[in-house]
Design an enzyme around this catalytic site. Structure first.
Site, PDB file in Angstrom:
ATOM      1  N   ASP A 142      34.125  46.421  45.043  1.00  0.00           N
ATOM      2  CA  ASP A 142      33.585  45.335  44.233  1.00  0.00           C
ATOM      3  C   ASP A 142      32.206  45.554  43.607  1.00  0.00           C
ATOM      4  O   ASP A 142      31.498  46.504  43.886  1.00  0.00           O
ATOM      5  CB  ASP A 142      33.617  44.028  45.018  1.00  0.00           C
ATOM      6  CG  ASP A 142      34.251  42.930  44.180  1.00  0.00           C
ATOM      7  OD1 ASP A 142      34.635  43.211  43.032  1.00  0.00           O
ATOM      8  OD2 ASP A 142      34.354  41.793  44.662  1.00  0.00           O
ATOM      9  N   LYS A 288      35.751  29.167  38.019  1.00  0.00           N
ATOM     10  CA  LYS A 288      37.014  28.561  38.458  1.00  0.00           C
ATOM     11  C   LYS A 288      37.409  27.358  37.611  1.00  0.00           C
ATOM     12  O   LYS A 288      38.486  26.797  37.801  1.00  0.00           O
ATOM     13  CB  LYS A 288      36.908  28.138  39.928  1.00  0.00           C
ATOM     14  CG  LYS A 288      36.545  29.266  40.875  1.00  0.00           C
ATOM     15  CD  LYS A 288      37.698  30.220  41.100  1.00  0.00           C
ATOM     16  CE  LYS A 288      37.317  31.309  42.087  1.00  0.00           C
ATOM     17  NZ  LYS A 288      38.386  32.278  42.299  1.00  0.00           N
ATOM     18  N   LEU A 386      44.008  34.639  44.438  1.00  0.00           N
ATOM     19  CA  LEU A 386      44.978  34.779  45.525  1.00  0.00           C
ATOM     20  C   LEU A 386      45.516  33.438  45.970  1.00  0.00           C
ATOM     21  O   LEU A 386      46.609  33.358  46.532  1.00  0.00           O
ATOM     22  CB  LEU A 386      44.320  35.498  46.706  1.00  0.00           C
ATOM     23  CG  LEU A 386      43.898  36.942  46.448  1.00  0.00           C
ATOM     24  CD1 LEU A 386      43.300  37.554  47.695  1.00  0.00           C
ATOM     25  CD2 LEU A 386      45.092  37.793  45.990  1.00  0.00           C
ATOM     26  N   ALA A 388      46.770  31.122  44.282  1.00  0.00           N
ATOM     27  CA  ALA A 388      48.056  30.890  43.611  1.00  0.00           C
ATOM     28  C   ALA A 388      49.190  31.550  44.405  1.00  0.00           C
ATOM     29  O   ALA A 388      50.253  30.966  44.618  1.00  0.00           O
ATOM     30  CB  ALA A 388      48.009  31.464  42.200  1.00  0.00           C
ATOM     31  N   LYS A 389      48.927  32.763  44.872  1.00  0.00           N
ATOM     32  CA  LYS A 389      49.954  33.501  45.611  1.00  0.00           C
ATOM     33  C   LYS A 389      50.170  32.884  46.994  1.00  0.00           C
ATOM     34  O   LYS A 389      51.291  32.803  47.487  1.00  0.00           O
ATOM     35  CB  LYS A 389      49.539  34.967  45.734  1.00  0.00           C
ATOM     36  CG  LYS A 389      49.460  35.666  44.384  1.00  0.00           C
ATOM     37  CD  LYS A 389      49.156  37.149  44.508  1.00  0.00           C
ATOM     38  CE  LYS A 389      49.317  37.833  43.150  1.00  0.00           C
ATOM     39  NZ  LYS A 389      49.068  39.281  43.214  1.00  0.00           N
ATOM     40  N   GLU A 390      49.064  32.455  47.604  1.00  0.00           N
ATOM     41  CA  GLU A 390      49.164  31.870  48.949  1.00  0.00           C
ATOM     42  C   GLU A 390      50.000  30.594  48.896  1.00  0.00           C
ATOM     43  O   GLU A 390      50.825  30.343  49.774  1.00  0.00           O
ATOM     44  CB  GLU A 390      47.757  31.583  49.498  1.00  0.00           C
ATOM     45  CG  GLU A 390      46.962  32.859  49.791  1.00  0.00           C
ATOM     46  CD  GLU A 390      45.492  32.597  50.132  1.00  0.00           C
ATOM     47  OE1 GLU A 390      45.095  31.421  50.232  1.00  0.00           O
ATOM     48  OE2 GLU A 390      44.737  33.577  50.288  1.00  0.00           O
ATOM     49  N   ASP A 508      36.713  82.577  21.637  1.00  0.00           N
ATOM     50  CA  ASP A 508      36.623  81.440  20.719  1.00  0.00           C
ATOM     51  C   ASP A 508      35.134  81.032  20.674  1.00  0.00           C
ATOM     52  O   ASP A 508      34.365  81.350  21.591  1.00  0.00           O
ATOM     53  CB  ASP A 508      37.504  80.306  21.258  1.00  0.00           C
ATOM     54  CG  ASP A 508      37.226  78.988  20.591  1.00  0.00           C
ATOM     55  OD1 ASP A 508      37.269  78.939  19.353  1.00  0.00           O
ATOM     56  OD2 ASP A 508      36.960  78.002  21.309  1.00  0.00           O
TER      57      ASP A 508
HETATM   58  P1  ADP Z   1      37.810  34.341  44.966  1.00  0.00           P
HETATM   59  O1  ADP Z   1      38.001  35.686  45.496  1.00  0.00           O
HETATM   60  O2  ADP Z   1      37.175  34.316  43.628  1.00  0.00           O
HETATM   61  O3  ADP Z   1      37.109  33.417  45.906  1.00  0.00           O
HETATM   62  P2  ADP Z   1      40.701  34.013  45.429  1.00  0.00           P
HETATM   63  O4  ADP Z   1      41.583  32.870  45.070  1.00  0.00           O
HETATM   64  O5  ADP Z   1      41.192  35.335  45.050  1.00  0.00           O
HETATM   65  O6  ADP Z   1      39.269  33.699  44.767  1.00  0.00           O
HETATM   66  O7  ADP Z   1      40.460  34.030  46.975  1.00  0.00           O
HETATM   67  C1  ADP Z   1      40.017  32.921  47.689  1.00  0.00           C
HETATM   68  C2  ADP Z   1      40.351  33.120  49.165  1.00  0.00           C
HETATM   69  O8  ADP Z   1      39.511  32.273  49.930  1.00  0.00           O
HETATM   70  C3  ADP Z   1      41.771  32.751  49.472  1.00  0.00           C
HETATM   71  O9  ADP Z   1      42.310  33.689  50.369  1.00  0.00           O
HETATM   72  C4  ADP Z   1      41.667  31.374  50.101  1.00  0.00           C
HETATM   73  O10 ADP Z   1      42.643  31.138  51.070  1.00  0.00           O
HETATM   74  C5  ADP Z   1      40.281  31.362  50.704  1.00  0.00           C
HETATM   75  N1  ADP Z   1      39.678  30.024  50.580  1.00  0.00           N
HETATM   76  C6  ADP Z   1      39.383  29.390  49.445  1.00  0.00           C
HETATM   77  N2  ADP Z   1      38.856  28.179  49.694  1.00  0.00           N
HETATM   78  C7  ADP Z   1      38.796  28.045  51.012  1.00  0.00           C
HETATM   79  C8  ADP Z   1      38.314  27.021  51.896  1.00  0.00           C
HETATM   80  N3  ADP Z   1      37.788  25.886  51.472  1.00  0.00           N
HETATM   81  N4  ADP Z   1      38.411  27.243  53.197  1.00  0.00           N
HETATM   82  C9  ADP Z   1      38.933  28.384  53.663  1.00  0.00           C
HETATM   83  N5  ADP Z   1      39.376  29.383  52.885  1.00  0.00           N
HETATM   84  C10 ADP Z   1      39.315  29.216  51.580  1.00  0.00           C
HETATM   85  C1  G6P Z   2      34.964  37.182  44.963  1.00  0.00           C
HETATM   86  C2  G6P Z   2      34.336  38.552  44.930  1.00  0.00           C
HETATM   87  C3  G6P Z   2      34.056  39.052  46.342  1.00  0.00           C
HETATM   88  C4  G6P Z   2      33.263  38.041  47.104  1.00  0.00           C
HETATM   89  C5  G6P Z   2      33.963  36.679  47.075  1.00  0.00           C
HETATM   90  C6  G6P Z   2      33.156  35.591  47.765  1.00  0.00           C
HETATM   91  O1  G6P Z   2      36.212  37.287  45.527  1.00  0.00           O
HETATM   92  O2  G6P Z   2      35.168  39.434  44.242  1.00  0.00           O
HETATM   93  O3  G6P Z   2      33.347  40.277  46.305  1.00  0.00           O
HETATM   94  O4  G6P Z   2      33.074  38.445  48.436  1.00  0.00           O
HETATM   95  O5  G6P Z   2      34.173  36.296  45.723  1.00  0.00           O
HETATM   96  O6  G6P Z   2      31.866  35.536  47.270  1.00  0.00           O
HETATM   97  P1  G6P Z   2      30.584  35.826  48.168  1.00  0.00           P
HETATM   98  O7  G6P Z   2      29.465  35.865  47.201  1.00  0.00           O
HETATM   99  O8  G6P Z   2      30.527  34.665  49.122  1.00  0.00           O
HETATM  100  O9  G6P Z   2      30.762  37.094  48.894  1.00  0.00           O
END
Ligand code: ADP
Ligand code: G6P
Length: 736
Positions: A142, A288, A386, A388-390, A508
């Site tokens: 990252d 977001k 992720l 969305a996938k979860e 060359d």
């Molecule tokens: P980002 O990496 O930008 O935060 P993602 O959707 O890819 O976005 O990943 C978010 C992850 O954090 C997911 O695995 C989700 O389950 C977890 N997450 C998001 N919000 C919460 C929350 N309020 N409490 C616990 N886990 C969370």
């Molecule tokens: C995104 C980034 C990650 C980061 C996460 C949470 O998923 O790609 O590198 O860890 O957000 O953000 P934070 O600043 O709390 O590490």
């Protein structure tokens, strides 16, 4: 045993100290939640920041902290409060994060944060160097650590390094605004493999590599000095089984074991059976689109008032980066919006929005995923998403509708969801209406396809794919048929050369003896090269030929008085021992008047390109054009020329940023053979860097020593990496 070292800013857990007790809480965010599953097999070490600053860790707790992290297979990099400020809150989250998510107006370009970013990246690199043993694989993660690959490479050229970017890579137009763009790209190029979530991010990255660093890119390989760096897309998956099984277990729970949250959700469902829950879960981040989503929700309720008192939006936002002003402002904005919308629309029995601003335990996430009819995710930009996938993975009976922003990386793989543009409120309102109305049969059809895909391409598969590609890259050399002229091979070659009685050498010029120049006339020989060629020319029993596509006037000016043997214009002209050029091949030139205007029309439409008129050929040079554009125009020209020259005896040679049209019966291979057949040579050597030299490699007899400069595909037997290597080799020919 070889291990994988995972390195990221966030570790799988964050440590907190409460009254002298250490608590480890799971990290949120895609990187940590995804990689946690990959890491759990015990074969890896995870290096990162504990979440505590050096000042927050009392000396007496240091050992316990290390122990707490070791339980999670992790080890810490110590950061001071000032470092966290400049590196994490500063450059990572006030410069790179907004820039890479296209929030240009939020990006701050502060020299001091950049300096701290560099220093902290060095700290991470040092931590790797301390742990890494031979054969270990380093996997850097990252945007916080983009300089680490190069910093490790410098000290350990042999080690295998992969890098994965979890956020979008922006288009060149955005990326080029970064004052330290070269440094960041070179930092990443320390890797052997660079991975992105989507092909678009990969494409943007390669475009910046070409335009900013001017490096040669072939398909998804980048050529940097003696190294090849592979770039590819690997869409990150989730731990499907973990979410799916947790949802199954959750369904099987007796009522008295259910969580408070689940009970509250049940009460509401039971009181209004046709009520629908819309769910959104994100970190509280401007990328977001949470504020837009709230406004769109209000718009929806006004457009479809029949859903008032029926639909509830549950917003779960997890606190994130709260020291960064933009995040503080966003928090305030969302608090106000939720307050205003609830205030305006709520009734005695209905609150339109339930808003939670906290991190929730895994079980509660499952409560929400399994209880909500619709997941509604509207990022304005998101590397993957992720959540969305979860959501889909937890829908064990396959019901439920996912509404997803097109701007999320995951939208590429989730076509069966309802895709929306987060800025189009009309479309969003209609899509929510459609989702509410969607028959169960259709929901199940869509989700079955999605689930199958998520189950198959899960996070484990993702990590394995990345690792496989990285190891393949490490073991790649054999795909080049040519062998590197190693020290041993060079020694053998030199002894064969010395033992020979009559030697023939073809050299060359451009790209082999001398570097390229934007203006070909300026690539004249330097003093060192003249000296080398003088020495070679004086060698007994050795015929040395410069062999080039250059015109005879230029070579005549540079070399005639030096009495070097020369074959120019790919074999049309020959000059030996300082004598005037004579024709080696009889060629026509009447075709030129037909082709020249075509080339000129390409010059008009391709800024930076120009035509070189030689005596018997025409060359269109595009070294100074925008690289992507030049390449595109070159393929266009190729097509145009092929149809034009079909009936003439002409061929088009694709050189290094040059296309040359010339008579088919002229090429360096044919010319070299004419010379070769004149005597009985027992040592033949030919060296060159581009397509036009391939004719020599192909036509000279099997016993000839043929050498390619650079690592492109070749018919040559050996390769060397640089002009410096070529000069070093040739100067060994001149030594006793
Ligand atoms: P980002 O990496 O930008 O935060 P993602 O959707 O890819 O976005 O990943 C978010 C992850 O954090 C997911 O695995 C989700 O389950 C977890 N997450 C998001 N919000 C919460 C929350 N309020 N409490 C616990 N886990 C969370
Ligand atoms: C995104 C980034 C990650 C980061 C996460 C949470 O998923 O790609 O590198 O860890 O957000 O953000 P934070 O600043 O709390 O590490």
């Amino acid at each position: 045993m070889a291990k994988t070292i995972i390195i990221s800013n966030r570790l799988p857990v964050q440590l907190q100290i409460d009254n002298g007790t250490i608590n480890a809480i799971p990290s949120v965010g895609g990187l940590a939640t995804g990689m946690k599953s990959v890491h759990s097999d015990g074969q890896s070490l995870w290096i990162g920041w504990s979440g505590l600053t050096e000042e927050e860790i009392p000396e007496e707790l240091e050992g316990e902290i290390d122990k707490a992290l070791a339980e999670h297979g992790s080890s810490k990099v110590k950061l001071t409060a000032a470092e966290v400020d400049g590196f994490y809150y500063g450059f990572s989250n006030r410069t790179i994060w907004p820039l890479f998510h296209y929030f240009l107006e939020y990006s701050e370009f502060e020299l001091s944060s950049w300096n701290t970013y560099r220093e902290v990246n060095q700290k991470f690199a040092d931590a790797i160097l301390k742990e890494a043993s031979e054969d270990d694989i380093i996997w850097v993660h990252d945007y916080q650590l983009m300089l680490v690959p190069q910093m490790v490479r410098e000290k350990r050229p042999d080690i295998s390094i992969g890098f994965f970017l979890h956020i979008p890579f922006p288009s060149y137009e955005i990326f080029r605004t970064l004052p330290w763009r070269e440094e960041v790209l070179l930092g990443l190029l320390g890797s052997d493999l660079i991975g992105f979530h989507t092909y678009d991010y990969e494409r943007h990255f390669l475009s910046s590599i070409r335009r900013i660093l001017g490096l040669e890119v072939s398909f998804n390989d980048i050529y940097l000095e003696s190294r090849i760096i592979k770039v590819d897309s690997f869409p990150m998956g989730i731990d499907y089984a973990k979410f799916h099984n947790a949802a199954k277990d959750h369904e099987a729970l007796p009522k008295n074991k259910q969580s408070d949250l689940q009970r509250r959700l049940n009460t509401h469902k039971e009181s209004t059976p046709d009520a629908k829950f819309l769910l959104s879960i994100d970190r509280l981040d401007y990328s977001k689109g949470i504020a837009k989503r709230l406004n769109a929700y209000e718009y929806f309720l006004n457009k479809y008032p029949q859903y008032k008192e029926k639909v509830r939006l549950i917003i779960l936002a997890v606190p994130s980066r709260s020291n960064v002003p933009q995040y503080q402002l966003l928090k305030r904005e969302i608090d106000e919006l939720v307050g205003r919308i609830n205030g305006e629309l709520a009734t005695v029995s209905w609150t339109p929005i339930w808003y939670f601003y906290r991190s929730l335990p895994f079980d509660n996430l499952i409560d929400l995923y399994t209880s909500c009819d619709i997941a509604w995710l509207t990022p304005i930009r998101d590397g993957m998403n992720l959540v969305a996938k979860e959501y889909i993975a937890t829908r064990t009976d396959k019901t439920g509708v996912l509404i997803l922003s097109e701007m999320a990386g995951s939208a590429n793989e989730m076509n069966e969801s309802l895709l929306i543009n987060p800025n189009n409120f009309e479309q969003i309102a209609d899509t929510i209406h459609r989702a509410i109305q969607m028959p169960e049969k259709e929901q199940k059809e869509r989700n079955s396809v999605l689930q199958k895909r998520l189950e198959r391409y899960n996070v484990e598969k993702w990590a394995n794919d990345f690792m496989r590609s990285l190891t393949e890259q490490r073991d790649k050399d054999p795909t080049y048929v040519a062998q590197r002229l190693s020290v041993d091979l060079t020694n053998t070659l030199i002894s064969e050369y010395r033992e020979a009685e009559h030697r023939l050498l073809f050299l060359d010029y451009d790209g082999t003896l001398a570097g390229f120049h934007n203006d070909p006339q300026k690539a004249s020989p330097d003093a060192e090269l003249y000296k080398l060629l003088d020495d070679m020319n004086a060698l007994p029993n050795t015929d040395v030929f410069l062999i080039s596509g250059r015109d005879k006037e230029t070579f005549g000016k540079w070399f005639l008085k030096k009495k070097y043997n020369m074959i120019v214009e790919h074999g049309v002209w020959l000059s030996e021992g300082g004598n005037d050029f004579t024709m080696l091949e009889n060629v026509k030139k009447d075709w030129m008047e037909k082709i020249l205007p075509v080339l000129e029309s390409f010059v008009d439409r391709t800024p930076g390109s120009f035509v070189e008129e030689k005596n018997y050929s025409l060359a269109w040079h595009y070294r100074n054009t925008d690289p992507d554009f030049g390449q595109k125009r070159a393929s266009e020209l190729n097509t145009v020329l092929r149809s034009l020259i079909a009936n003439d005896d002409l061929s088009v040679l694709n050189g290094n940023k040059v296309m040359e049209i010339k008579s088919s019966n002229v090429n360096k291979g044919r010319a070299a053979m004419r010379i070769f057949t004149r005597h009985d040579y027992d040592f033949v050597f030919a060296i060159g860097d581009d397509w036009t030299d391939e004719f020599m490699f192909q036509e000279l007899p099997e016993t000839a020593v043929t050498v390619k400069v650079g690592r492109q595909k070749t018919q040559a037997k050996f390769y060397l990496d640089s002009i410096k290597n070529v000069r070093d080799l040739l100067s060994r020919f001149t030594k006793k």
